[in-house]
Design a protein around this motif. Structure first.
Motif, PDB file in Angstrom:
ATOM      1  N   MET A   1       0.823  -1.192   0.000  1.00  0.00           N
ATOM      2  CA  MET A   1       0.000   0.000   0.000  1.00  0.00           C
ATOM      3  C   MET A   1       0.865   1.254   0.000  1.00  0.00           C
ATOM      4  O   MET A   1       0.571   2.194  -0.707  1.00  0.00           O
ATOM      5  CB  MET A   1      -0.922  -0.017   1.206  1.00  0.00           C
ATOM      6  N   LEU A   2       1.934   1.236   0.795  1.00  0.00           N
ATOM      7  CA  LEU A   2       2.836   2.383   0.832  1.00  0.00           C
ATOM      8  C   LEU A   2       3.514   2.578  -0.521  1.00  0.00           C
ATOM      9  O   LEU A   2       3.656   3.716  -0.986  1.00  0.00           O
ATOM     10  CB  LEU A   2       3.888   2.198   1.927  1.00  0.00           C
ATOM     11  N   ASN A   3       3.898   1.465  -1.178  1.00  0.00           N
ATOM     12  CA  ASN A   3       4.510   1.570  -2.503  1.00  0.00           C
ATOM     13  C   ASN A   3       3.556   2.197  -3.503  1.00  0.00           C
ATOM     14  O   ASN A   3       3.964   3.016  -4.323  1.00  0.00           O
ATOM     15  CB  ASN A   3       4.949   0.194  -3.015  1.00  0.00           C
ATOM     16  N   ARG A   4       2.284   1.806  -3.480  1.00  0.00           N
ATOM     17  CA  ARG A   4       1.293   2.362  -4.404  1.00  0.00           C
ATOM     18  C   ARG A   4       1.122   3.853  -4.151  1.00  0.00           C
ATOM     19  O   ARG A   4       1.065   4.647  -5.070  1.00  0.00           O
ATOM     20  CB  ARG A   4      -0.033   1.612  -4.251  1.00  0.00           C
ATOM     21  N   TRP A   5       1.056   4.238  -2.886  1.00  0.00           N
ATOM     22  CA  TRP A   5       0.900   5.645  -2.526  1.00  0.00           C
ATOM     23  C   TRP A   5       2.100   6.450  -3.012  1.00  0.00           C
ATOM     24  O   TRP A   5       1.939   7.509  -3.621  1.00  0.00           O
ATOM     25  CB  TRP A   5       0.750   5.746  -1.001  1.00  0.00           C
ATOM     26  N   SER A   7       4.239   5.614  -5.377  1.00  0.00           N
ATOM     27  CA  SER A   7       4.216   5.607  -6.848  1.00  0.00           C
ATOM     28  C   SER A   7       3.270   6.674  -7.378  1.00  0.00           C
ATOM     29  O   SER A   7       3.599   7.389  -8.325  1.00  0.00           O
ATOM     30  CB  SER A   7       3.782   4.243  -7.374  1.00  0.00           C
ATOM     31  N   ASN A   8       2.090   6.790  -6.774  1.00  0.00           N
ATOM     32  CA  ASN A   8       1.118   7.793  -7.219  1.00  0.00           C
ATOM     33  C   ASN A   8       1.647   9.212  -7.031  1.00  0.00           C
ATOM     34  O   ASN A   8       1.461  10.063  -7.901  1.00  0.00           O
ATOM     35  CB  ASN A   8      -0.203   7.622  -6.470  1.00  0.00           C
ATOM     36  N   HIS A  46       9.588  -1.016 -11.855  1.00  0.00           N
ATOM     37  CA  HIS A  46      10.497  -1.389 -10.770  1.00  0.00           C
ATOM     38  C   HIS A  46      10.071  -0.895  -9.392  1.00  0.00           C
ATOM     39  O   HIS A  46      10.787  -1.127  -8.422  1.00  0.00           O
ATOM     40  CB  HIS A  46      11.900  -0.870 -11.084  1.00  0.00           C
ATOM     41  N   GLY A  47       8.941  -0.200  -9.315  1.00  0.00           N
ATOM     42  CA  GLY A  47       8.494   0.327  -8.034  1.00  0.00           C
ATOM     43  C   GLY A  47       9.009   1.735  -7.804  1.00  0.00           C
ATOM     44  O   GLY A  47       9.887   2.216  -8.525  1.00  0.00           O
ATOM     45  N   PRO A  48       8.486   2.407  -6.794  1.00  0.00           N
ATOM     46  CA  PRO A  48       8.797   3.818  -6.603  1.00  0.00           C
ATOM     47  C   PRO A  48      10.240   4.119  -6.219  1.00  0.00           C
ATOM     48  O   PRO A  48      10.822   5.084  -6.711  1.00  0.00           O
ATOM     49  CB  PRO A  48       7.829   4.270  -5.507  1.00  0.00           C
ATOM     50  N   VAL A  49      10.833   3.312  -5.371  1.00  0.00           N
ATOM     51  CA  VAL A  49      12.186   3.626  -4.898  1.00  0.00           C
ATOM     52  C   VAL A  49      13.220   3.362  -5.990  1.00  0.00           C
ATOM     53  O   VAL A  49      13.973   4.264  -6.382  1.00  0.00           O
ATOM     54  CB  VAL A  49      12.515   2.826  -3.607  1.00  0.00           C
TER      55      VAL A  49
END
Length: 82
Positions: A1-5, A7-8, A46-49
């Motif tokens: 959930m934190l990754n999605r947030w 990323s957004n 690859h995800g936000p980070v």
């Protein structure tokens, strides 16, 4: 959930740049796809980070003595080595 947030948030910042800031500057892209498109794709794949880090590394290469040309986002490898 934190990754999605995250990323957004990062995606919204890049899209804001593409829509409102980029049109005010002269076209000077050295790479294809552009750095902003590269960062959006890297975040998605690859995800936000890691995606943000990859995008920042790409932007840091965008200078007169840096590279140019076609430079796609690397795909995730299917196997991890330890």
């Amino acid at each position: 959930m934190l990754n999605r947030w995250l990323s957004n948030i990062l995606t919204a910042i890049v899209q804001f740049y593409k829509k409102f800031i980029s049109p005010l500057t002269p076209a000077s892209c050295r790479f294809q796809p552009t750095c902003s498109s590269y960062m959006l794709e890297a975040i998605e794949l690859h995800g936000p980070v890691k995606g943000f880090w990859m995008g920042m590394k790409r932007i840091s290469r965008c200078h007169p003595w840096g590279g140019s040309g076609y430079d796609p986002v690397p795909r995730k490898s299917s196997s991890k080595t330890s």
